[in-house]
Design an enzyme around this catalytic site. Structure first.
Site: not given
Ligand code: SIN
Length: 493
Positions: A163, A262, A296
């Site tokens: 992503n 994460e 995320c």
């Molecule tokens: C993610 O969706 O894992 C990262 C998003 C972000 O760094 O803002």
């Protein structure tokens, strides 16, 4: 793809400083390469060599050799290389954004923003490399001095998602390299080209052979298993699903590896009646529909105080219906395709589940004539906690809104999740904002703001959203061990 520098389109493995084919290719190149395609139209972008378990073992061996020398370099020498890499990323940002948008599908404007976001981690950790201080601890005994020094954890394996094919790579690689670790990266097989281009720029920056190695592969499970189980790899850093994170954690258990995970989120936003509704809607739009809802920290659950529920929904509906869906490279497009048709099927099933349980479809709710990977921006109201889309990440452009009545209820439903990555609050009552910010079981809280991600903040979650923090001054600690030195015999005899 028309790149200003076509040599950035790499399709091999980077092993010990040399671009090469995977071991499998020597056996049968038809089986041991894989096609990366554009999610907007399913057309092939490139054929990439696939690393095998044997390649992973070789990479580990090279990394161990490289590690011994890399950790001896002065922090300022490592910082200089990172700064050169940073400058090269900026110089080639348009090509990198084009590669990223083509393989991942996000609008070119978002891809450009991601490249700058990715570059910011390299610059930040180039600076942090020089600030890895130890301590001098007041002694408990005469003639003794107590100290700590910080040392690199050792060889690091990094596994990154599709992503954010650039930012998640640099958010891991830059601190690891700055700390003095050699890194082996396995990028997602759906979007390896951005990582490979970043690797090429790292090569040009002059990182020594073996310090950064890249293993694109369709044999993700086999390669990851080698990396997780090897006692020579001292740390795994992973961004991806909670399910895979748990599996990798188990595989790392036997070697008691350091872990940064994460994992998935299920972020709530709480909008109170005293909030500026226009700003709340703008914030929800930005966080819900960034990367077509495939982040995320995306808002997954929208809770709105009942007295402003209808007004909020009508403002949100107006905004959603104006979103322009389309191919990443079409000017003005705000929502690209989802990563693949399986993602569309998953989102569609979640929407159908909600409707079957009583949610009201305000707009969207279906695919698009643009192609099989597109899903229309959707608004569902009258949503309840029992619906599947409130319990798991939607990872698509679907806004699901549920009313609440009291602050206590808002806290309880927001915390009703195994995930704990991010949460967002909209209110004008400072006392309430403090109370909620402290009560929410998450790693990050956006308060009257949803654009929370930058290189300077500690990004990470609690509960099943993971372990550790990335970015900020804390991010480099994940790649360091603290060693205590107890120095005796210093009293005059
Ligand atoms: C993610 O969706 O894992 C990262 C998003 C972000 O760094 O803002």
């Amino acid at each position: 793809m028309q790149l200003a520098d076509p040599s950035l389109l790499k399709t091999g493995l980077l092993l010990n400083g040399v671009w090469q084919q995977g071991h499998g290719n020597a056996v049968n190149s038809a089986v041991n390469s894989f096609v990366v395609s554009n999610p907007a139209n399913a057309l092939a972008v490139a054929s990439v060599s696939s690393a095998t378990a044997l390649d992973a073992e070789q990479a580990i061996w090279h990394a161990v050799q490289a590690q011994a020398l890399w950790q001896q370099q002065l922090a300022s020498e490592r910082a200089l290389l990172l700064k050169s890499w940073y400058r090269l990323v900026l110089e080639h940002q348009d090509d990198l954004a084009l590669i990223l948008a083509t393989e991942q599908g996000k609008p070119l404007s978002e891809a450009k923003a991601e490249i700058l976001y990715a570059a910011s981690f390299i610059e930040w950790f180039a600076e942090e490399a020089k600030r890895l201080y130890g301590d001098l601890i007041p002694s408990t005994a005469r003639g003794r001095r107590l100290l700590t020094i910080k040392q690199p954890v050792g060889v690091v394996a990094a596994i990154t998602p599709w992503n954010f094919p650039a930012a998640m790579v640099t958010r891991k690689l830059a601190p690891a390299l700055a700390a003095g670790c050699a890194v082996i990266l396995k990028p997602s097989e759906l979007t390896p080209l951005t990582a490979l281009a970043l690797g090429e720029l790292a090569q040009r920056a002059g990182f020594p052979p073996g310090v950064l190695q890249l293993l694109p592969t369709i044999e993700a499970a086999a390669v990851a298993q080698v990396l997780c189980q090897s006692p020579l790899v001292r740390k795994l850093t992973f961004t991806g699903s909670t399910q895979v994170g748990k599996l990798l954690m188990r595989q790392c258990a036997d070697t008691v590896k350091r872990l940064s995970l994460e994992l998935g989120g299920n972020a709530p936003v709480l909008v109170f009646a005293d909030a500026d509704l226009t700003k709340a809607v703008a914030g929800v739009m930005a966080a819900k529909f960034r990367n077509a809802g495939q982040t995320c920290v995306c808002i997954n659950r929208i809770y709105v105080e009942r007295s402003v529920y209808d007004r909020f929904n009508s403002l949100l509906s107006e905004e959603i219906q104006q979103l322009k869906l389309g191919d990443a490279l079409t000017p003005g497009v705000q929502i690209g395709p989802l990563i693949n048709t399986a993602a569309v099927q998953k989102v569609s099933a979640l929407v159908q589940d909600a409707i079957s349980k009583g949610a009201r479809l305000n707009c969207g709710g279906q695919g698009s004539a643009l192609g099989e990977s597109f899903y229309q921006p959707t608004l569902l109201t009258e949503v309840t906690q029992e619906m599947q889309l409130m319990q798991q990440e939607i990872f698509g452009p679907v806004a699901a809104v549920m009313p609440f009545d009291t602050e206590q209820q808002a806290i309880a439903i927001a915390n009703q999740s195994a995930a704990g990555l991010a949460a967002y609050l909209y209110s004008s009552d400072i006392g309430r904002l403090w109370r909620l910010a402290e009560a929410l079981e998450v790693g990050m809280v956006g308060i009257n703001e949803t654009a929370i991600s930058t290189e300077v903040i500690p990004f990470g979650g609690v509960k099943e959203s993971g372990l550790g923090r990335e970015g900020s001054r804390y991010g480099i600690e994940e790649y360091l061990e603290i060693k205590h030195l107890c120095w005796g015999g210093l009293a005059q005899s």
